[in-house]
Design an enzyme around this catalytic site. Structure first.
Site, PDB file in Angstrom:
ATOM      1  N   GLU A  26     -11.590   8.629   2.403  1.00  0.00           N
ATOM      2  CA  GLU A  26     -10.984   8.076   3.848  1.00  0.00           C
ATOM      3  C   GLU A  26     -11.721   8.178   5.016  1.00  0.00           C
ATOM      4  O   GLU A  26     -11.957   7.384   5.994  1.00  0.00           O
ATOM      5  CB  GLU A  26      -9.448   8.275   3.864  1.00  0.00           C
ATOM      6  CG  GLU A  26      -8.576   7.615   2.745  1.00  0.00           C
ATOM      7  CD  GLU A  26      -7.382   8.183   2.419  1.00  0.00           C
ATOM      8  OE1 GLU A  26      -6.795   7.626   1.782  1.00  0.00           O
ATOM      9  OE2 GLU A  26      -7.084   9.233   2.935  1.00  0.00           O
ATOM     10  N   GLY A  62       8.848  26.801   5.385  1.00  0.00           N
ATOM     11  CA  GLY A  62       7.926  25.728   5.517  1.00  0.00           C
ATOM     12  C   GLY A  62       8.801  24.214   5.418  1.00  0.00           C
ATOM     13  O   GLY A  62       9.622  24.143   4.566  1.00  0.00           O
ATOM     14  N   ASP A 115       2.814  22.492  -3.061  1.00  0.00           N
ATOM     15  CA  ASP A 115       1.457  22.858  -2.988  1.00  0.00           C
ATOM     16  C   ASP A 115       1.241  24.220  -3.476  1.00  0.00           C
ATOM     17  O   ASP A 115       0.153  24.647  -3.865  1.00  0.00           O
ATOM     18  CB  ASP A 115       0.463  22.661  -1.670  1.00  0.00           C
ATOM     19  CG  ASP A 115      -0.004  21.178  -1.716  1.00  0.00           C
ATOM     20  OD1 ASP A 115       0.508  20.064  -2.546  1.00  0.00           O
ATOM     21  OD2 ASP A 115      -0.682  20.603  -0.673  1.00  0.00           O
ATOM     22  N   ALA A 166       2.108  14.673  -1.899  1.00  0.00           N
ATOM     23  CA  ALA A 166       3.417  14.696  -1.248  1.00  0.00           C
ATOM     24  C   ALA A 166       4.764  14.432  -2.112  1.00  0.00           C
ATOM     25  O   ALA A 166       5.665  14.889  -2.135  1.00  0.00           O
ATOM     26  CB  ALA A 166       3.629  13.592   0.166  1.00  0.00           C
ATOM     27  N   VAL A 223       6.455  33.614   8.885  1.00  0.00           N
ATOM     28  CA  VAL A 223       6.811  34.566   7.854  1.00  0.00           C
ATOM     29  C   VAL A 223       5.677  35.367   7.374  1.00  0.00           C
ATOM     30  O   VAL A 223       4.362  35.072   7.332  1.00  0.00           O
ATOM     31  CB  VAL A 223       7.195  33.983   6.311  1.00  0.00           C
ATOM     32  CG1 VAL A 223       7.382  34.975   5.286  1.00  0.00           C
ATOM     33  CG2 VAL A 223       8.682  33.112   6.949  1.00  0.00           C
TER      34      VAL A 223
HETATM   35  C1  LIG Z   1      -5.938  15.547   5.087  1.00  0.00           C
HETATM   36  C2  LIG Z   1      -4.731  15.345   3.688  1.00  0.00           C
HETATM   37  C3  LIG Z   1      -4.579  14.155   3.284  1.00  0.00           C
HETATM   38  C4  LIG Z   1      -3.508  14.111   2.084  1.00  0.00           C
HETATM   39  N1  LIG Z   1      -3.262  12.628   1.753  1.00  0.00           N
HETATM   40  C5  LIG Z   1      -2.337  12.713   0.943  1.00  0.00           C
HETATM   41  C6  LIG Z   1      -1.659  11.231   0.358  1.00  0.00           C
HETATM   42  O1  LIG Z   1      -2.404  10.562   0.805  1.00  0.00           O
HETATM   43  N2  LIG Z   1      -0.981  11.298  -0.492  1.00  0.00           N
HETATM   44  C7  LIG Z   1      -0.294  12.365  -1.044  1.00  0.00           C
HETATM   45  O2  LIG Z   1       0.571  12.036  -1.624  1.00  0.00           O
HETATM   46  N3  LIG Z   1      -0.716  13.548  -0.416  1.00  0.00           N
HETATM   47  C8  LIG Z   1      -1.597  13.917   0.467  1.00  0.00           C
HETATM   48  N4  LIG Z   1      -1.930  15.011   0.817  1.00  0.00           N
HETATM   49  C9  LIG Z   1      -1.284  16.170   0.147  1.00  0.00           C
HETATM   50  C10 LIG Z   1       0.227  16.413   0.666  1.00  0.00           C
HETATM   51  O3  LIG Z   1       0.054  16.425   2.117  1.00  0.00           O
HETATM   52  C11 LIG Z   1       0.801  17.732   0.051  1.00  0.00           C
HETATM   53  O4  LIG Z   1       0.658  17.660  -1.166  1.00  0.00           O
HETATM   54  C12 LIG Z   1       2.078  17.953   0.703  1.00  0.00           C
HETATM   55  O5  LIG Z   1       1.947  18.057   2.102  1.00  0.00           O
HETATM   56  C13 LIG Z   1       2.631  19.386   0.372  1.00  0.00           C
HETATM   57  O6  LIG Z   1       3.846  19.505   0.733  1.00  0.00           O
HETATM   58  P1  LIG Z   1       4.330  21.045   0.870  1.00  0.00           P
HETATM   59  O7  LIG Z   1       5.789  21.028   1.374  1.00  0.00           O
HETATM   60  O8  LIG Z   1       3.955  21.922  -0.411  1.00  0.00           O
HETATM   61  O9  LIG Z   1       3.308  21.616   1.989  1.00  0.00           O
HETATM   62  P2  LIG Z   1       3.142  21.187   3.546  1.00  0.00           P
HETATM   63  O10 LIG Z   1       3.451  19.722   3.701  1.00  0.00           O
HETATM   64  O11 LIG Z   1       1.635  21.400   3.735  1.00  0.00           O
HETATM   65  O12 LIG Z   1       4.050  22.093   4.440  1.00  0.00           O
HETATM   66  C14 LIG Z   1       3.899  23.601   4.636  1.00  0.00           C
HETATM   67  C15 LIG Z   1       4.492  23.953   5.770  1.00  0.00           C
HETATM   68  O13 LIG Z   1       4.823  25.624   5.616  1.00  0.00           O
HETATM   69  C16 LIG Z   1       4.216  25.958   7.004  1.00  0.00           C
HETATM   70  N5  LIG Z   1       3.960  27.223   6.740  1.00  0.00           N
HETATM   71  C17 LIG Z   1       2.815  27.762   6.020  1.00  0.00           C
HETATM   72  N6  LIG Z   1       2.766  29.003   6.164  1.00  0.00           N
HETATM   73  C18 LIG Z   1       3.898  29.383   6.772  1.00  0.00           C
HETATM   74  C19 LIG Z   1       4.478  30.794   7.236  1.00  0.00           C
HETATM   75  N7  LIG Z   1       3.620  31.989   6.702  1.00  0.00           N
HETATM   76  N8  LIG Z   1       5.399  30.876   7.812  1.00  0.00           N
HETATM   77  C20 LIG Z   1       6.061  29.857   8.392  1.00  0.00           C
HETATM   78  N9  LIG Z   1       5.710  28.435   7.963  1.00  0.00           N
HETATM   79  C21 LIG Z   1       4.639  28.338   7.310  1.00  0.00           C
HETATM   80  C22 LIG Z   1       3.421  25.070   7.594  1.00  0.00           C
HETATM   81  O14 LIG Z   1       3.414  25.220   8.915  1.00  0.00           O
HETATM   82  C23 LIG Z   1       3.779  23.514   6.996  1.00  0.00           C
HETATM   83  O15 LIG Z   1       4.710  22.875   7.674  1.00  0.00           O
HETATM   84  C24 LIG Z   1      -2.814  15.224   1.716  1.00  0.00           C
HETATM   85  C25 LIG Z   1      -3.145  16.218   2.356  1.00  0.00           C
HETATM   86  C26 LIG Z   1      -4.235  16.489   3.377  1.00  0.00           C
HETATM   87  C27 LIG Z   1      -4.545  17.803   4.056  1.00  0.00           C
END
Ligand SMILES: Cc1cc2nc3c(=O)[nH]c(=O)nc-3n(C[C@H](O)[C@H](O)[C@H](O)COP(=O)(O)OP(=O)(O)OC[C@H]3O[C@@H](n4cnc5c(N)ncnc54)[C@H](O)[C@@H]3O)c2cc1C
Length: 424
Positions: free
Chosen positions: A178, A20, A307, A323, A88
């Site tokens: 939003e 990810g 997340d 984020a 994965v």
């Molecule tokens: C519409 C929206 C608005 C948001 N607004 C805000 C905001 O204003 N402020 C804020 O702080 N947060 C916001 N968030 C939440 C924030 O984006 C998430 O908390 C954050 O992205 C989590 O980060 P992460 O690294 O856990 O997952 P992500 O950033 O979602 O990254 C996960 C990655 O894993 C990859 N992945 C998943 N499964 C697999 C697999 N099986 N094999 C290979 N790759 C895989 C995906 O392609 C992705 O690139 C928002 C979320 C959304 C959807």
């Protein structure tokens, strides 16, 4: 191990695999750039996505390339890091192997940062009420919204025309707020003069929240302010009733029906499948219950961040899915691995909450820093600056700022393209 190259097999450095390249995984990879390890960063997409601005792509304010950056480009100067495009499928913890599409990749340390996806109480609703999580979701949502106006323009039946001009957003968190604000502005200001048969300013935008108030993570006064600000934009906010049914022509809520061709889902997410790969204990949302050092119980070399991890925080709640939390966890997991490699025991993870925020239309926002709670235009300016600052890529920062300034001065949103989506 069949997937690693011969040169990688000669490399004696511990192999850290990060699944990810979202906020958590990418931050972990960057943190490891000078560490004496070999890093493989795996993602099913070739780009990192700035999800907080997805709603602007969905409402024609920004283009997808403004909020995404190629992963290879981001880590191009990190000599110890390779990127692998692939999905994965599973993890063999006994053999320390990942199945990535049809190949295997070995690891010494594994960071799972696979994020979350939409969650629906009834899986049938997804077809009628799309959620917003990816670029494809955003462009498809944009197509739906724009298409609704086109269909209204062509409709002979007044009931169908009204259905096309009704927009329902389910979920009163930041994304719902939003989306609702941006759609109301689109209908009332941006495209008001573009149609001949319909008056888009008569569009009805309804934001549904099952709880007692929108933006429940913010203090009550900010949530009340947001409700008033939305009302000024023409958004009807309805709280206290959960949606009972969603179908092709609308929703049932509180025993009544709202006819609409465009129902959008912003009411909850579920963690990725990562817990299944490990058969790990998870919470109701599928987040892995990790230990104080973010490692997965019984798997000290596997960490879950962002997340996809459940980390206890306060009042019985886990750390929120935002984020900054994912980034802090990514940095921590990288440091914990470096400590282990150096033969030290890492200290427990500690989360620093930066605040909660949401924007309402083109010039208003609410922010809760805890010690300061700005609202209105000042909060919107801070919101905008923060988002531009955290965007990855100089081109993206400039492009987003230019688009925003242009839209602010002219009320125009240029990305009104119907691509992909349901018209095909
Ligand atoms: C519409 C929206 C608005 C948001 N607004 C805000 C905001 O204003 N402020 C804020 O702080 N947060 C916001 N968030 C939440 C924030 O984006 C998430 O908390 C954050 O992205 C989590 O980060 P992460 O690294 O856990 O997952 P992500 O950033 O979602 O990254 C996960 C990655 O894993 C990859 N992945 C998943 N499964 C697999 C697999 N099986 N094999 C290979 N790759 C895989 C995906 O392609 C992705 O690139 C928002 C979320 C959304 C959807």
């Amino acid at each position: 191990m069949t997937g690693d190259s011969a040169s990688a097999q000669r490399d004696e450095r511990p192999h850290v695999v990060i699944v990810g390249a979202g906020f958590g995984g990418l931050t972990a990879a960057r943190q490891l750039r000078k560490a004496p390890v070999r890093v493989t960063l795996i993602d099913r997409r070739n780009y990192h996505l700035f999800q907080p601005l997805l709603y602007q792509v969905a409402t024609a304010g920004l283009s997808p390339a403004d909020i995404a950056a190629p992963i290879r480009h981001i880590v191009r100067s990190q000599a110890n890091t390779s990127v692998l495009l692939g999905r994965v499928q599973s993890v063999d913890t006994a053999r320390k192997l990942l199945k990535v599409d049809d190949r295997e990749v070995g690891y010494d340390y594994l960071i799972l940062a696979t994020g979350a996806k939409h969650a629906y109480p009834n899986p049938d609703w997804e077809a009628f009420a799309p959620g917003l999580k990816s670029v494809d979701d955003a462009t498809s949502m944009r197509a739906r919204i724009l298409l609704a106006f086109e269909q209204a323009e062509q409709a002979e039946d007044p009931a169908e025309q009204r259905r096309c001009l009704n927009f329902v957003i389910v979920g009163g968190g930041p994304t719902g707020v939003e989306l609702a604000g941006a759609i109301a502005e689109l209908a009332r200001r941006v495209i008001a003069k573009d149609f001949r048969r319909i008056d888009t300013t008569t569009s009805r935008v309804v934001l549904l929240e099952g709880g007692p108030r929108i933006l429940p993570a913010l203090p009550e006064n900010l949530s009340a302010y947001a409700t008033r600000a939305l009302a000024k934009l023409g958004v009807e906010v309805r709280t206290g009733d959960f949606v009972e049914e969603v179908d092709e022509t609308g929703v049932a809520v509180g025993g009544a029906r709202i006819e609409s061709r465009t129902v959008l889902w912003a009411a909850g997410v579920r963690a990725s499948e990562a817990h299944r790969w490990l058969d790990a204990e998870s919470d109701r949302a599928g987040r892995i219950l990790v230990g104080p050092d973010l490692s997965v119980p019984d798997h000290p070399d596997i960490f879950a961040v962002g997340d996809t991890a459940h980390v206890p925080w306060k009042d019985g709640q886990p750390i929120p899915g935002v984020a900054p939390a994912a980034k802090q966890m990514g940095i921590y997991a990288a440091k914990a691995i470096m400590a282990r490699v150096a033969g030290r025991k890492p200290e427990a993870f500690r989360y620093k909450h930066a605040g909660n925020l949401a924007t309402i239309g083109r010039s208003s926002a609410v922010i809760d820093f805890g010690w300061w709670r700005p609202k209105g235009f000042l909060a919107w300016l801070l919101w905008g600056l923060a988002h531009v600052y955290f965007l990855i890529g100089f081109r993206n920062k400039i492009a987003v700022m230019a688009d925003w300034i242009w839209a602010y001065i002219t009320f125009k949103k240029g990305m009104r393209l119907i691509t992909g989506g349901p018209h095909k």
